[in-house]
Design a protein around this motif. Structure first.
Motif, PDB file in Angstrom:
ATOM      1  N   UNK A  17       0.845  -1.180   0.000  1.00 44.22           N
ATOM      2  CA  UNK A  17       0.000   0.000   0.000  1.00 44.22           C
ATOM      3  C   UNK A  17       0.884   1.234   0.000  1.00 44.22           C
ATOM      4  N   UNK A  18       0.303   2.356  -0.364  1.00 48.02           N
ATOM      5  CA  UNK A  18       0.970   3.659  -0.236  1.00 48.02           C
ATOM      6  C   UNK A  18       2.334   3.702  -0.926  1.00 48.02           C
ATOM      7  N   UNK A  19       2.392   3.257  -2.181  1.00 46.27           N
ATOM      8  CA  UNK A  19       3.616   3.379  -2.948  1.00 46.27           C
ATOM      9  C   UNK A  19       4.623   2.263  -2.724  1.00 46.27           C
ATOM     10  N   UNK A  20       4.341   1.321  -1.838  1.00 44.66           N
ATOM     11  CA  UNK A  20       5.266   0.210  -1.590  1.00 44.66           C
ATOM     12  C   UNK A  20       4.563  -1.067  -2.046  1.00 44.66           C
ATOM     13  N   UNK A  61      15.653  -3.181  18.668  1.00 48.47           N
ATOM     14  CA  UNK A  61      15.424  -3.538  17.271  1.00 48.47           C
ATOM     15  C   UNK A  61      16.033  -2.479  16.358  1.00 48.47           C
ATOM     16  N   UNK A  62      16.656  -2.941  15.265  1.00 48.89           N
ATOM     17  CA  UNK A  62      17.224  -2.040  14.264  1.00 48.89           C
ATOM     18  C   UNK A  62      16.347  -2.068  13.016  1.00 48.89           C
ATOM     19  N   UNK A  63      16.095  -0.887  12.450  1.00 48.59           N
ATOM     20  CA  UNK A  63      15.271  -0.762  11.245  1.00 48.59           C
ATOM     21  C   UNK A  63      16.084  -0.040  10.183  1.00 48.59           C
ATOM     22  N   UNK A 112      20.262   2.220  -4.006  1.00 52.08           N
ATOM     23  CA  UNK A 112      19.286   3.281  -4.216  1.00 52.08           C
ATOM     24  C   UNK A 112      18.403   2.956  -5.408  1.00 52.08           C
ATOM     25  N   UNK A 113      17.110   3.101  -5.226  1.00 57.89           N
ATOM     26  CA  UNK A 113      16.149   2.797  -6.280  1.00 57.89           C
ATOM     27  C   UNK A 113      15.587   1.391  -6.196  1.00 57.89           C
ATOM     28  N   UNK A 114      16.229   0.516  -5.403  1.00 56.84           N
ATOM     29  CA  UNK A 114      15.733  -0.851  -5.264  1.00 56.84           C
ATOM     30  C   UNK A 114      16.077  -1.377  -3.873  1.00 56.84           C
ATOM     31  N   UNK A 115      15.693  -0.640  -2.858  1.00 59.20           N
ATOM     32  CA  UNK A 115      15.969  -1.051  -1.487  1.00 59.20           C
ATOM     33  C   UNK A 115      14.760  -1.776  -0.898  1.00 59.20           C
ATOM     34  N   UNK A 116      15.015  -2.718  -0.012  1.00 61.46           N
ATOM     35  CA  UNK A 116      13.954  -3.422   0.699  1.00 61.46           C
ATOM     36  C   UNK A 116      14.064  -3.095   2.185  1.00 61.46           C
ATOM     37  N   UNK A 117      12.920  -2.905   2.825  1.00 63.13           N
ATOM     38  CA  UNK A 117      12.898  -2.550   4.242  1.00 63.13           C
ATOM     39  C   UNK A 117      13.213  -3.765   5.102  1.00 63.13           C
ATOM     40  N   UNK A 118      13.791  -3.511   6.254  1.00 66.43           N
ATOM     41  CA  UNK A 118      14.281  -4.604   7.087  1.00 66.43           C
ATOM     42  C   UNK A 118      14.252  -4.189   8.551  1.00 66.43           C
ATOM     43  N   UNK A 119      13.742  -5.044   9.417  1.00 64.82           N
ATOM     44  CA  UNK A 119      13.803  -4.847  10.868  1.00 64.82           C
ATOM     45  C   UNK A 119      14.394  -6.113  11.472  1.00 64.82           C
ATOM     46  N   UNK A 158       5.472   8.679  18.265  1.00 66.61           N
ATOM     47  CA  UNK A 158       5.066   7.329  17.885  1.00 66.61           C
ATOM     48  C   UNK A 158       5.788   6.826  16.627  1.00 66.61           C
ATOM     49  N   UNK A 159       5.871   5.521  16.504  1.00 64.81           N
ATOM     50  CA  UNK A 159       6.549   4.906  15.371  1.00 64.81           C
ATOM     51  C   UNK A 159       5.810   5.121  14.051  1.00 64.81           C
ATOM     52  N   UNK A 160       4.525   5.440  14.118  1.00 64.60           N
ATOM     53  CA  UNK A 160       3.776   5.628  12.872  1.00 64.60           C
ATOM     54  C   UNK A 160       4.356   6.757  12.039  1.00 64.60           C
ATOM     55  N   UNK A 161       5.132   7.662  12.651  1.00 62.83           N
ATOM     56  CA  UNK A 161       5.729   8.769  11.906  1.00 62.83           C
ATOM     57  C   UNK A 161       7.104   8.417  11.343  1.00 62.83           C
ATOM     58  N   UNK A 162       7.585   7.205  11.567  1.00 63.65           N
ATOM     59  CA  UNK A 162       8.889   6.810  11.040  1.00 63.65           C
ATOM     60  C   UNK A 162       8.847   6.744   9.513  1.00 63.65           C
ATOM     61  N   UNK A 163       9.737   7.471   8.853  1.00 64.72           N
ATOM     62  CA  UNK A 163       9.787   7.519   7.393  1.00 64.72           C
ATOM     63  C   UNK A 163      10.708   6.409   6.891  1.00 64.72           C
ATOM     64  N   UNK A 164      10.179   5.206   6.770  1.00 62.45           N
ATOM     65  CA  UNK A 164      11.005   4.066   6.371  1.00 62.45           C
ATOM     66  C   UNK A 164      11.592   4.232   4.973  1.00 62.45           C
ATOM     67  N   UNK A 165      10.845   4.763   3.977  1.00 63.41           N
ATOM     68  CA  UNK A 165      11.444   4.939   2.647  1.00 63.41           C
ATOM     69  C   UNK A 165      12.673   5.850   2.629  1.00 63.41           C
ATOM     70  N   UNK A 166      12.866   6.640   3.664  1.00 63.46           N
ATOM     71  CA  UNK A 166      14.025   7.534   3.718  1.00 63.46           C
ATOM     72  C   UNK A 166      15.243   6.886   4.374  1.00 63.46           C
ATOM     73  N   UNK A 167      15.088   5.668   4.900  1.00 64.36           N
ATOM     74  CA  UNK A 167      16.185   5.031   5.620  1.00 64.36           C
ATOM     75  C   UNK A 167      17.248   4.496   4.663  1.00 64.36           C
ATOM     76  N   UNK A 168      18.491   4.576   5.100  1.00 63.18           N
ATOM     77  CA  UNK A 168      19.653   4.034   4.404  1.00 63.18           C
ATOM     78  C   UNK A 168      20.578   3.463   5.481  1.00 63.18           C
TER      79      UNK A 168
END
Length: 515
Positions: free
Chosen positions: A170-173, A400-402, A408-415, A265-275
């Motif tokens: 959802x939401x672009x992911x 936990x690490x997120x 760049x351009x093809x990253x996958x999120x990870x926790x 709160x964690x809901x504001x965490x911008x995961x797409x911006x993480x590197x």
């Protein structure tokens, strides 16, 4: 918004999601299509071979130090990142589709040649075995002794059959999700402690191998693998992939993983911006909610009323995510098949309020079940069969690490963390009406948590009202049920009243049950 679940609010949102998919289109997958952008109200029937590769020594990486501190998480993320980039290169060079890469697990699809061609299934299975061996051989060479990164130990499971491909995100992911037995069976046979390549009996028969009573206990022999490699005739070798990977790592180094903590709160965490250089790390609660019985449900409907599968999945998962993020200020990390994984945290950027985080986790689990039950009811009222579906929930607390892996351009999120693995394990020991709490959360939570879950650390039919009542019975707080809202303790109020600047993450307390 206070952390509470309300019936009317959930009902309104579920009705909206049902309206989104009043008409569902089912199409046979017989030519190249973009499976990364499947519309919400569409699904493809796909005949293909599913490959699951499980990195067996991820847990060893998370225990590379006695204390689960930054060093442990940095090494683990680098370990996963290096191997992900190698495996992704293999899939790209062999025309296999990456379906999902969730921490230690890779899910890939081999869909060519299509079933319109003679011998298509045998060709796909041979290719899958050859790709699997390529993954095993390459990952033997992609460690880094200078960085204390070992080679990966890999177990691969392979199955063949028909599944439904739908939108998974959802939401672009967005990415494809495959529903049905072949993906599930491949994942199950990949789940074990012994490395090697394991085929289900359906996959074995497709290439002329005999059926086995327990195929999960018998890896393919060297001769069987070589026969598949010869038939597949891949135009790439392990050495060429390793050479390309080394060149890529030199040109595009991973860099150092650097952590800051996020102000709840964690809901504001911008995961797409993480590197790697902009990762997050702090004590939090990890929660898994899995739709129990979904594979059998898909099998019943893949030929008869497959539209019901698409509708049920879309409505249930959208509502589970809404409860996690909107009602309890958590963050969805990713959808994993018919499961949602999320994190939540109470407190400040400097200090996690441990008891309040665990208390909120229990309430969130109750809200998830209340919404799940309501979604089934409303789907039924709209003519959608949901018989046999349940919800299994597990949660655990810890540092936990997120971050995000890849380029760049093809990253996958990870926790990653010990608690992430533990929360998934807790979920797997539940039936479709149970919720389980991990040992650390059980020990560190308020006394009411231990009363609520008992010595087995499991609770039956724990909906939101039951969670509120259970916590209130011990804590003697002025709480109300779902119609009127839940009063929270004042401890985490600072997190929602004002924010602290993002700061470097300091050491966290050692979980009581970990060495």
């Amino acid at each position: 918004m206070s952390h509470t679940w309300k019936h009317d609010r959930a009902a309104e949102q579920i009705d909206k999601r049902i309206k989104d998919i009043e008409t569902v289109e089912i199409v046979d997958y017989v030519r190249e299509k973009d499976l990364e952008s499947i519309p919400t109200a569409k699904a493809y029937r796909v005949d293909g071979v599913h490959l699951y590769a499980d990195i067996l020594n991820l847990e060893d990486m998370l225990h590379c130090t006695d204390f689960e501190g930054e060093t442990c998480h940095k090494r683990t993320l680098r370990f996963l990142n290096q191997h992900f980039r190698a495996v992704d290169r293999i899939l790209a060079r062999t025309d296999a589709k990456r379906v999902d890469f969730h921490n230690q697990r890779l899910h890939a699809l081999i869909s060519k040649p299509y079933n319109t061609q003679s011998g298509a299934e045998a060709t796909r299975v041979n290719q899958a075995v050859a790709i699997a061996q390529l993954i095993i051989d390459v990952l033997k060479e992609t460690g880094d002794s200078d960085e204390n990164i070992p080679a990966a130990k890999v177990r691969v499971g392979i199955d063949s059959g028909r599944a439904l491909a739908v939108n998974n995100g959802r939401n672009g992911y967005r990415e494809p999700l495959f529903l049905g037995e072949p993906a599930n069976r491949a994942a199950k046979i990949a789940n074990g402690s012994t490395s090697g390549i394991f085929l289900t009996n359906l996959a074995r028969m497709a290439i002329g191998l005999e059926e086995l009573e327990e195929p999960a206990k018998t890896a393919l022999t060297k001769a069987e693998i070589e026969a598949c490699q010869k038939a597949a005739a891949l135009e790439v070798t392990a050495q060429s992939i390793v050479d390309e990977w080394e060149e890529d790592m030199e040109k595009n180094p991973i860099g150092t993983f650097q952590f800051t903590s996020h102000t709840p709160p964690f809901r504001t965490m911008d995961i797409p911006a993480l590197t790697p250089a902009n990762s997050r790390r702090q004590e939090a609660l990890s929660i898994y909610a899995d739709i129990d019985g979904f594979t059998n449900y898909v099998n019943r409907h893949i030929d008869d009323r497959p539209e019901d599968v698409v509708k049920a999945l879309h409505v249930i998962r959208a509502e589970l995510e809404r409860v996690l993020t909107n009602d309890f200020d958590g963050r969805r990390i990713r959808f994993i098949g018919d499961c949602v994984h999320g994190l939540l945290c109470e407190g400040t950027a400097q200090t996690t309020d441990v008891e309040e985080t665990i208390r909120t986790g229990a309430l969130c689990a109750g809200g998830l079940r209340s919404s799940f039950d309501l979604a089934l009811k409303k789907l039924g009222e709209n003519g959608v069969d949901t018989e046999g579906l349940g919800l299994a929930i597990g949660f655990e607390f810890g540092s936990t690490a997120v971050s995000r892996l890849g380029l760049k351009g093809d990253r996958v999120r990870c926790a990653v963390s010990r608690s992430v693995l533990a929360s998934e394990s807790e979920q797997t020991r539940c039936t479709g009406v149970q919720t389980a709490i991990g040992q650390v959360a059980y020990d560190k939570g308020p006394a009411a948590i231990r009363d609520l879950f008992g010595k087995t650390r499991k609770a039956n039919s724990l909906d939101f009202d039951a969670a509120v009542d259970g916590l209130a019975a011990k804590e003697q707080k002025a709480e109300s049920k779902s119609g009127g809202g839940l009063l929270r303790s004042a401890a985490p109020a600072a997190a929602s009243g004002f924010s602290f600047p993002t700061q470097a993450a300091g050491p966290s307390k050692k979980p009581a049950s970990f060495a």
